[in-house]
Design a protein around this motif. Structure first.
Motif, PDB file in Angstrom:
ATOM      1  N   LEU A 105      -0.414  -7.264   1.534  1.00 23.14           N
ATOM      2  CA  LEU A 105      -0.842  -6.840   2.863  1.00 23.14           C
ATOM      3  C   LEU A 105      -2.359  -6.899   3.007  1.00 23.14           C
ATOM      4  O   LEU A 105      -3.095  -6.488   2.108  1.00 23.14           O
ATOM      5  CB  LEU A 105      -0.357  -5.418   3.149  1.00 23.14           C
ATOM      6  CG  LEU A 105       1.139  -5.265   3.450  1.00 23.14           C
ATOM      7  CD1 LEU A 105       1.515  -3.802   3.547  1.00 23.14           C
ATOM      8  CD2 LEU A 105       1.514  -6.002   4.736  1.00 23.14           C
ATOM      9  N   HIS A 106      -2.784  -7.404   4.150  1.00 20.68           N
ATOM     10  CA  HIS A 106      -4.214  -7.483   4.459  1.00 20.68           C
ATOM     11  C   HIS A 106      -4.455  -7.050   5.904  1.00 20.68           C
ATOM     12  O   HIS A 106      -5.164  -7.723   6.654  1.00 20.68           O
ATOM     13  CB  HIS A 106      -4.742  -8.903   4.211  1.00 20.68           C
ATOM     14  CG  HIS A 106      -4.900  -9.225   2.771  1.00 20.68           C
ATOM     15  ND1 HIS A 106      -3.870  -9.731   2.000  1.00 20.68           N
ATOM     16  CD2 HIS A 106      -5.958  -9.070   1.930  1.00 20.68           C
ATOM     17  CE1 HIS A 106      -4.304  -9.912   0.760  1.00 20.68           C
ATOM     18  NE2 HIS A 106      -5.552  -9.515   0.698  1.00 20.68           N
ATOM     19  N   CYS A 107      -3.828  -5.937   6.287  1.00 26.63           N
ATOM     20  CA  CYS A 107      -4.050  -5.363   7.606  1.00 26.63           C
ATOM     21  C   CYS A 107      -3.966  -3.848   7.473  1.00 26.63           C
ATOM     22  O   CYS A 107      -3.366  -3.330   6.524  1.00 26.63           O
ATOM     23  CB  CYS A 107      -3.015  -5.879   8.607  1.00 26.63           C
ATOM     24  SG  CYS A 107      -1.312  -5.398   8.236  1.00 26.63           S
ATOM     25  N   GLU A 150       4.695   7.362  -1.574  1.00 24.15           N
ATOM     26  CA  GLU A 150       3.556   7.413  -2.496  1.00 24.15           C
ATOM     27  C   GLU A 150       3.533   6.175  -3.372  1.00 24.15           C
ATOM     28  O   GLU A 150       2.473   5.563  -3.579  1.00 24.15           O
ATOM     29  CB  GLU A 150       3.636   8.671  -3.361  1.00 24.15           C
ATOM     30  CG  GLU A 150       3.308   9.949  -2.638  1.00 24.15           C
ATOM     31  CD  GLU A 150       3.301  11.141  -3.572  1.00 24.15           C
ATOM     32  OE1 GLU A 150       2.271  11.843  -3.636  1.00 24.15           O
ATOM     33  OE2 GLU A 150       4.333  11.372  -4.253  1.00 24.15           O
ATOM     34  N   ALA A 151       4.692   5.798  -3.899  1.00 21.71           N
ATOM     35  CA  ALA A 151       4.764   4.591  -4.720  1.00 21.71           C
ATOM     36  C   ALA A 151       4.385   3.356  -3.914  1.00 21.71           C
ATOM     37  O   ALA A 151       3.656   2.474  -4.405  1.00 21.71           O
ATOM     38  CB  ALA A 151       6.174   4.442  -5.297  1.00 21.71           C
ATOM     39  N   MET A 152       4.855   3.279  -2.676  1.00 22.24           N
ATOM     40  CA  MET A 152       4.504   2.150  -1.821  1.00 22.24           C
ATOM     41  C   MET A 152       3.004   2.106  -1.570  1.00 22.24           C
ATOM     42  O   MET A 152       2.398   1.018  -1.532  1.00 22.24           O
ATOM     43  CB  MET A 152       5.267   2.252  -0.499  1.00 22.24           C
ATOM     44  CG  MET A 152       6.764   2.057  -0.641  1.00 22.24           C
ATOM     45  SD  MET A 152       7.715   2.582   0.816  1.00 22.24           S
ATOM     46  CE  MET A 152       7.174   1.419   2.046  1.00 22.24           C
ATOM     47  N   SER A 153       2.389   3.279  -1.405  1.00 28.14           N
ATOM     48  CA  SER A 153       0.945   3.308  -1.125  1.00 28.14           C
ATOM     49  C   SER A 153       0.139   2.734  -2.271  1.00 28.14           C
ATOM     50  O   SER A 153      -0.951   2.181  -2.061  1.00 28.14           O
ATOM     51  CB  SER A 153       0.489   4.742  -0.821  1.00 28.14           C
ATOM     52  OG  SER A 153       0.461   5.542  -1.992  1.00 28.14           O
ATOM     53  N   HIS A 154       0.652   2.843  -3.496  1.00 22.80           N
ATOM     54  CA  HIS A 154      -0.054   2.291  -4.655  1.00 22.80           C
ATOM     55  C   HIS A 154       0.139   0.785  -4.779  1.00 22.80           C
ATOM     56  O   HIS A 154      -0.597   0.125  -5.519  1.00 22.80           O
ATOM     57  CB  HIS A 154       0.413   2.986  -5.932  1.00 22.80           C
ATOM     58  CG  HIS A 154       0.080   4.451  -5.982  1.00 22.80           C
ATOM     59  ND1 HIS A 154      -1.197   4.936  -5.787  1.00 22.80           N
ATOM     60  CD2 HIS A 154       0.865   5.531  -6.189  1.00 22.80           C
ATOM     61  CE1 HIS A 154      -1.183   6.260  -5.880  1.00 22.80           C
ATOM     62  NE2 HIS A 154       0.049   6.644  -6.120  1.00 22.80           N
ATOM     63  N   GLN A 206      -7.848  -0.677   0.191  1.00 18.04           N
ATOM     64  CA  GLN A 206      -8.720  -0.642   1.374  1.00 18.04           C
ATOM     65  C   GLN A 206      -7.936  -0.666   2.678  1.00 18.04           C
ATOM     66  O   GLN A 206      -8.490  -0.395   3.746  1.00 18.04           O
ATOM     67  CB  GLN A 206      -9.720  -1.807   1.352  1.00 18.04           C
ATOM     68  CG  GLN A 206      -9.131  -3.197   1.542  1.00 18.04           C
ATOM     69  CD  GLN A 206      -8.773  -3.861   0.233  1.00 18.04           C
ATOM     70  OE1 GLN A 206      -8.366  -3.204  -0.722  1.00 18.04           O
ATOM     71  NE2 GLN A 206      -8.952  -5.176   0.171  1.00 18.04           N
ATOM     72  N   TRP A 207      -6.626  -0.964   2.606  1.00 17.92           N
ATOM     73  CA  TRP A 207      -5.845  -1.120   3.831  1.00 17.92           C
ATOM     74  C   TRP A 207      -4.919   0.052   4.124  1.00 17.92           C
ATOM     75  O   TRP A 207      -4.454   0.188   5.247  1.00 17.92           O
ATOM     76  CB  TRP A 207      -4.989  -2.397   3.749  1.00 17.92           C
ATOM     77  CG  TRP A 207      -5.773  -3.650   3.670  1.00 17.92           C
ATOM     78  CD1 TRP A 207      -5.788  -4.562   2.655  1.00 17.92           C
ATOM     79  CD2 TRP A 207      -6.680  -4.166   4.651  1.00 17.92           C
ATOM     80  NE1 TRP A 207      -6.639  -5.595   2.937  1.00 17.92           N
ATOM     81  CE2 TRP A 207      -7.200  -5.380   4.160  1.00 17.92           C
ATOM     82  CE3 TRP A 207      -7.106  -3.708   5.902  1.00 17.92           C
ATOM     83  CZ2 TRP A 207      -8.118  -6.149   4.874  1.00 17.92           C
ATOM     84  CZ3 TRP A 207      -8.014  -4.469   6.613  1.00 17.92           C
ATOM     85  CH2 TRP A 207      -8.513  -5.677   6.104  1.00 17.92           C
ATOM     86  N   VAL A 208      -4.615   0.904   3.132  1.00 22.05           N
ATOM     87  CA  VAL A 208      -3.488   1.816   3.281  1.00 22.05           C
ATOM     88  C   VAL A 208      -3.915   3.262   3.482  1.00 22.05           C
ATOM     89  O   VAL A 208      -4.899   3.724   2.907  1.00 22.05           O
ATOM     90  CB  VAL A 208      -2.548   1.706   2.054  1.00 22.05           C
ATOM     91  CG1 VAL A 208      -3.227   2.223   0.783  1.00 22.05           C
ATOM     92  CG2 VAL A 208      -1.227   2.415   2.314  1.00 22.05           C
ATOM     93  N   THR A 209      -3.165   3.979   4.338  1.00 23.28           N
ATOM     94  CA  THR A 209      -3.258   5.432   4.451  1.00 23.28           C
ATOM     95  C   THR A 209      -1.847   5.993   4.325  1.00 23.28           C
ATOM     96  O   THR A 209      -0.872   5.370   4.759  1.00 23.28           O
ATOM     97  CB  THR A 209      -3.873   5.871   5.791  1.00 23.28           C
ATOM     98  OG1 THR A 209      -3.095   5.335   6.876  1.00 23.28           O
ATOM     99  CG2 THR A 209      -5.312   5.389   5.909  1.00 23.28           C
ATOM    100  N   LEU A 210      -1.727   7.178   3.728  1.00 20.52           N
ATOM    101  CA  LEU A 210      -0.439   7.821   3.478  1.00 20.52           C
ATOM    102  C   LEU A 210      -0.441   9.197   4.118  1.00 20.52           C
ATOM    103  O   LEU A 210      -1.396   9.965   3.952  1.00 20.52           O
ATOM    104  CB  LEU A 210      -0.212   7.941   1.967  1.00 20.52           C
ATOM    105  CG  LEU A 210       1.010   8.735   1.506  1.00 20.52           C
ATOM    106  CD1 LEU A 210       2.302   8.056   1.921  1.00 20.52           C
ATOM    107  CD2 LEU A 210       0.967   8.917  -0.016  1.00 20.52           C
TER     108      LEU A 210
END
Length: 240
Positions: A177-179, A198-202, A207-211
């Motif tokens: 992912l790059h968005c 949480e696992a998906m966020s890792h 730089q792209w992800v918020t949880l």
């Protein structure tokens, strides 16, 4: 200047009712679209239908539950079209091998047989209690969920079960992912637990992800805590 398009993907046996509050809350900011899957029997087919129906060349994309899996497949097929991605109460793994996968298949098929024999609403009374925080059982919201299930047919249920049983592994999509990507989950979601998000966020580039955890909330976060979810999506829509 024309408004941005926000595509909202519902989950298994769900429809526009899942996104009512979000469409109202953000309607002045974006044009919202809620595609439907008809009787398509694969995640890939659903994603192709979304891409064919959405006329905007670039759009933000949010998917709830099975809709999150469809959203990830849309990104896999056409990453250049997705400006932002929000995944709510969802997952990424294919069906498990061996006994665990066989048990999932058996449970889903038993629900399908109950729907064919007794109707969709009666099936929903067996299936849907796990969809909400325990405090919301026997509530008007739970009746809304049963109403939504009753609007679907056993044929649509069967097609969507087949889609989920054949779901692709979306792990490679998450890693590429790059968005701007928001992962949102009800704290007490028993179907798609917060730990999975949480696992998906890792897996997503940092730089792209918020949880985000939505408190006092089960699987149906957009309906159970609509204001909280709409506020999180509003922040996500501001990210570039």
């Amino acid at each position: 200047m024309s408004k941005e398009t926000l595509v909202l993907l519902p989950g298994l046996l769900c429809d526009d009712a899942v996104w009512v509050h979000q469409r109202q809350a953000m309607g002045q900011r974006v044009d919202t679209v809620v595609p439907h899957y008809a009787e398509l029997g694969s995640i890939e087919g659903m994603a192709r239908k979304v891409l064919a129906e959405v006329t905007a060349p670039v759009f933000s994309l949010a998917g709830h539950s099975m809709g999150g899996r469809v959203a990830l497949e849309v990104v896999r097929m056409a990453p250049q079209r997705v400006r932002r991605l929000a995944l709510l109460d969802t997952g990424y793994e294919p069906i498990a091998a061996g006994e665990a996968g066989a048990q999932e298949r058996e449970k889903r098929m038993k629900l399908l047989q109950h729907a064919k024999a007794h109707g969709m609403r009666e099936m929903g009374k067996l299936w849907a209690p796990g969809m909400v925080h325990p405090d919301r059982l026997a509530s008007p919201l739970f009746d809304e969920i049963l109403d939504m299930i009753e609007r679907r047919t056993p044929e649509q249920f069967e097609a969507q079960i087949n889609a989920l049983l054949g779901r692709p592994d979306a792990g490679p999509v998450l890693r590429k992912l790059h968005c701007p990507t928001a992962l949102i989950c009800g704290r007490e979601d028993a179907w798609s637990p917060y730990a999975r998000h949480e696992a998906m966020s890792h897996m997503v580039p940092a730089q792209w992800v918020t949880l985000h955890a939505v408190e006092h909330c089960g699987h149906m976060s957009t309906m159970e805590q609509p204001e909280a979810v709409s506020a999180l999506l509003d922040i996500w829509l501001s990210r570039e």
